[in-house]
Design a protein around this motif. Sequence first.
Motif, PDB file in Angstrom:
ATOM      1  N   GLN A 107       0.828  -1.201   0.000  1.00 55.61           N
ATOM      2  CA  GLN A 107       0.000   0.000   0.000  1.00 55.61           C
ATOM      3  C   GLN A 107       0.867   1.258   0.000  1.00 55.61           C
ATOM      4  OE1 GLN A 107      -3.633   2.021   2.609  1.00 55.61           O
ATOM      5  NE2 GLN A 107      -2.627   0.210   3.427  1.00 55.61           N
ATOM      6  N   HIS A 108       2.046   1.138   0.613  1.00 64.31           N
ATOM      7  CA  HIS A 108       2.946   2.281   0.733  1.00 64.31           C
ATOM      8  C   HIS A 108       4.057   2.259  -0.321  1.00 64.31           C
ATOM      9  CE1 HIS A 108       0.792   2.826   4.444  1.00 64.31           C
ATOM     10  NE2 HIS A 108       1.151   1.619   4.850  1.00 64.31           N
ATOM     11  N   SER A 109       4.553   1.065  -0.654  1.00 66.04           N
ATOM     12  CA  SER A 109       5.658   0.986  -1.611  1.00 66.04           C
ATOM     13  C   SER A 109       5.188   1.002  -3.059  1.00 66.04           C
ATOM     14  CB  SER A 109       6.494  -0.274  -1.353  1.00 66.04           C
ATOM     15  OG  SER A 109       5.744  -1.447  -1.599  1.00 66.04           O
ATOM     16  N   HIS A 110       3.953   0.523  -3.318  1.00 66.08           N
ATOM     17  CA  HIS A 110       3.400   0.490  -4.677  1.00 66.08           C
ATOM     18  C   HIS A 110       1.970   1.044  -4.643  1.00 66.08           C
ATOM     19  CE1 HIS A 110       6.641  -2.475  -4.774  1.00 66.08           C
ATOM     20  NE2 HIS A 110       6.654  -2.388  -6.098  1.00 66.08           N
ATOM     21  N   PRO A 111       1.786   2.283  -4.236  1.00 67.52           N
ATOM     22  CA  PRO A 111       0.430   2.793  -4.004  1.00 67.52           C
ATOM     23  C   PRO A 111      -0.450   2.824  -5.241  1.00 67.52           C
ATOM     24  CG  PRO A 111       2.046   4.582  -3.909  1.00 67.52           C
ATOM     25  CD  PRO A 111       2.819   3.293  -3.927  1.00 67.52           C
ATOM     26  N   GLU A 112       0.122   3.095  -6.414  1.00 67.05           N
ATOM     27  CA  GLU A 112      -0.721   3.202  -7.606  1.00 67.05           C
ATOM     28  C   GLU A 112      -1.345   1.857  -7.956  1.00 67.05           C
ATOM     29  OE1 GLU A 112       1.344   4.998 -10.846  1.00 67.05           O
ATOM     30  OE2 GLU A 112       1.698   6.890  -9.786  1.00 67.05           O
ATOM     31  N   ALA A 113      -0.540   0.801  -7.977  1.00 69.18           N
ATOM     32  CA  ALA A 113      -1.071  -0.519  -8.308  1.00 69.18           C
ATOM     33  C   ALA A 113      -2.030  -1.000  -7.224  1.00 69.18           C
ATOM     34  CB  ALA A 113       0.071  -1.510  -8.487  1.00 69.18           C
ATOM     35  N   PHE A 114      -1.664  -0.785  -5.972  1.00 68.94           N
ATOM     36  CA  PHE A 114      -2.525  -1.194  -4.862  1.00 68.94           C
ATOM     37  C   PHE A 114      -3.891  -0.523  -4.982  1.00 68.94           C
ATOM     38  CE2 PHE A 114      -4.197  -0.239  -0.611  1.00 68.94           C
ATOM     39  CZ  PHE A 114      -4.271  -1.508  -0.055  1.00 68.94           C
ATOM     40  N   LEU A 115      -3.903   0.784  -5.159  1.00 70.55           N
ATOM     41  CA  LEU A 115      -5.166   1.516  -5.221  1.00 70.55           C
ATOM     42  C   LEU A 115      -5.961   1.169  -6.473  1.00 70.55           C
ATOM     43  CD1 LEU A 115      -3.986   4.986  -3.896  1.00 70.55           C
ATOM     44  CD2 LEU A 115      -5.439   3.330  -2.706  1.00 70.55           C
ATOM     45  N   GLU A 116      -5.266   0.895  -7.574  1.00 70.32           N
ATOM     46  CA  GLU A 116      -5.986   0.504  -8.784  1.00 70.32           C
ATOM     47  C   GLU A 116      -6.721  -0.810  -8.570  1.00 70.32           C
ATOM     48  OE1 GLU A 116      -5.219  -0.709 -13.459  1.00 70.32           O
ATOM     49  OE2 GLU A 116      -3.666   0.401 -12.389  1.00 70.32           O
ATOM     50  N   SER A 117      -6.075  -1.774  -7.911  1.00 68.90           N
ATOM     51  CA  SER A 117      -6.740  -3.049  -7.637  1.00 68.90           C
ATOM     52  C   SER A 117      -7.957  -2.856  -6.741  1.00 68.90           C
ATOM     53  CB  SER A 117      -5.759  -4.032  -6.984  1.00 68.90           C
ATOM     54  OG  SER A 117      -4.795  -4.484  -7.910  1.00 68.90           O
ATOM     55  N   LEU A 118      -7.809  -2.026  -5.694  1.00 68.97           N
ATOM     56  CA  LEU A 118      -8.937  -1.808  -4.786  1.00 68.97           C
ATOM     57  C   LEU A 118     -10.072  -1.055  -5.470  1.00 68.97           C
ATOM     58  CD1 LEU A 118      -6.780  -2.748  -2.744  1.00 68.97           C
ATOM     59  CD2 LEU A 118      -7.721  -1.085  -1.131  1.00 68.97           C
ATOM     60  N   THR A 119      -9.721  -0.073  -6.294  1.00 67.15           N
ATOM     61  CA  THR A 119     -10.741   0.691  -6.997  1.00 67.15           C
ATOM     62  C   THR A 119     -11.491  -0.183  -7.991  1.00 67.15           C
ATOM     63  OG1 THR A 119      -9.434   2.708  -6.753  1.00 67.15           O
ATOM     64  CG2 THR A 119     -11.127   2.719  -8.459  1.00 67.15           C
ATOM     65  N   SER A 120     -10.802  -1.153  -8.575  1.00 60.99           N
ATOM     66  CA  SER A 120     -11.426  -2.056  -9.551  1.00 60.99           C
ATOM     67  C   SER A 120     -12.424  -3.005  -8.914  1.00 60.99           C
ATOM     68  CB  SER A 120     -10.353  -2.877 -10.264  1.00 60.99           C
ATOM     69  OG  SER A 120      -9.473  -2.061 -11.001  1.00 60.99           O
ATOM     70  N   ALA A 121     -12.303  -3.214  -7.603  1.00 56.25           N
ATOM     71  CA  ALA A 121     -13.060  -4.273  -6.940  1.00 56.25           C
ATOM     72  C   ALA A 121     -14.473  -3.826  -6.567  1.00 56.25           C
ATOM     73  CB  ALA A 121     -12.322  -4.732  -5.687  1.00 56.25           C
ATOM     74  N   ASP A 122     -15.430  -4.730  -6.741  1.00 56.28           N
ATOM     75  CA  ASP A 122     -16.780  -4.517  -6.241  1.00 56.28           C
ATOM     76  C   ASP A 122     -16.873  -4.876  -4.765  1.00 56.28           C
ATOM     77  OD1 ASP A 122     -18.444  -4.014  -8.859  1.00 56.28           O
ATOM     78  OD2 ASP A 122     -17.082  -5.680  -9.292  1.00 56.28           O
ATOM     79  N   ALA A 123     -16.009  -5.797  -4.326  1.00 49.33           N
ATOM     80  CA  ALA A 123     -15.954  -6.190  -2.918  1.00 49.33           C
ATOM     81  C   ALA A 123     -14.509  -6.455  -2.545  1.00 49.33           C
ATOM     82  CB  ALA A 123     -16.802  -7.441  -2.668  1.00 49.33           C
ATOM     83  N   LEU A 124     -14.170  -6.131  -1.301  1.00 50.94           N
ATOM     84  CA  LEU A 124     -12.848  -6.414  -0.754  1.00 50.94           C
ATOM     85  C   LEU A 124     -13.000  -7.400   0.392  1.00 50.94           C
ATOM     86  CD1 LEU A 124     -11.519  -2.751  -0.597  1.00 50.94           C
ATOM     87  CD2 LEU A 124     -10.960  -4.469  -2.337  1.00 50.94           C
TER      88      LEU A 124
END
Length: 330
Positions: free
Chosen positions: A95-112
């Motif tokens: 979440q801190h070292s690769h924030p863009e990829a992390f946030l893109e995955s979470l934003t893509s998700a309908d559920a976490l």
Amino acid sequence: MVKIALITPAGRGSRAGNRATATRWARLLRELGCRVRVVGSDEDADACRLDGRPPDLVVALHALRSHAAIRACREAFANTPLAVALTGTDIYRFQHSHPEAFLESLTSADALVGLHDEVKADIPPCFHARLHVVHQSALPLPPGAPGPIKGHYEVLVAGHLREEKDSLRAALAVRELPAASRLRVIQLGGVHDETWAENARDEMARNPRYRWLGDLPHWQVRRWMARARLMVISSRMEGGANVVSEACVAGLPVLASDIAGNRGLLGEDYAGYFAVADTQALREGLLRAEAEPAFVEGLRRQVQARAPLFHPDAERAGLARVIAACGLTL
């Protein structure tokens, strides 16, 4: 029948936690009446198709290591809902070292999916409404499993040897103990790289109270759990370790590092925490456990009280809630 593609970064035959979770979830989802295909995160989106058609749901383990597969599935199956399960390294490192990829995955998700009760505090508030906690389950030890041996006070450490696990902390804690102590540390698990293997072998050479037995099949790990008097979980970060669930279901007392991933499974009031990477605090806890049976029995009662959280029925019901949150009906 809901058709599910279950993506994991751990390859077939791996004993890594992500593969164990994928295998267990596939079984539980099939028990719910779903059809499931387990897919490696390095495979292309077409591998997620069932009978040549898009899946009804994609479930991806690991927001970062499955990031490319998550993106590919979003592009290939625009109308297919997606659930993403968050690991410890996702939340507490990537979440801190690769924030863009992390946030893109979470934003893509309908559920976490989070695996312990304190995940919500450690992800951005904008994702809280999508988060569902699903505790990993474990089965009771088989009847007739061997109990503790006489002579030694065996303490078990189970999990791959790597930095996140602070894997040799228990070994360091039993160096140079009083001669009368019966404490012995048994470590099970493969290694992240050869340096960890060398370190474990070096520790065995200098520390007669420590044995590393390598990467054993799960049934053998369970036999060691039945034999141990105590388990140590020394991790620096965890997303909700299944070994904690197994210890609770087995009634095996735990000394655990005081991190969110352990508190979210064992509870805030658990009496067996020690400060992260604090060898002296762990040593004191181990010596107290050896000297004070009442302390250990208190820990045993606490883990047994948590055990219902980790029943397979509870995990299956949690997965059913995730499916419903994605707009699908079983």
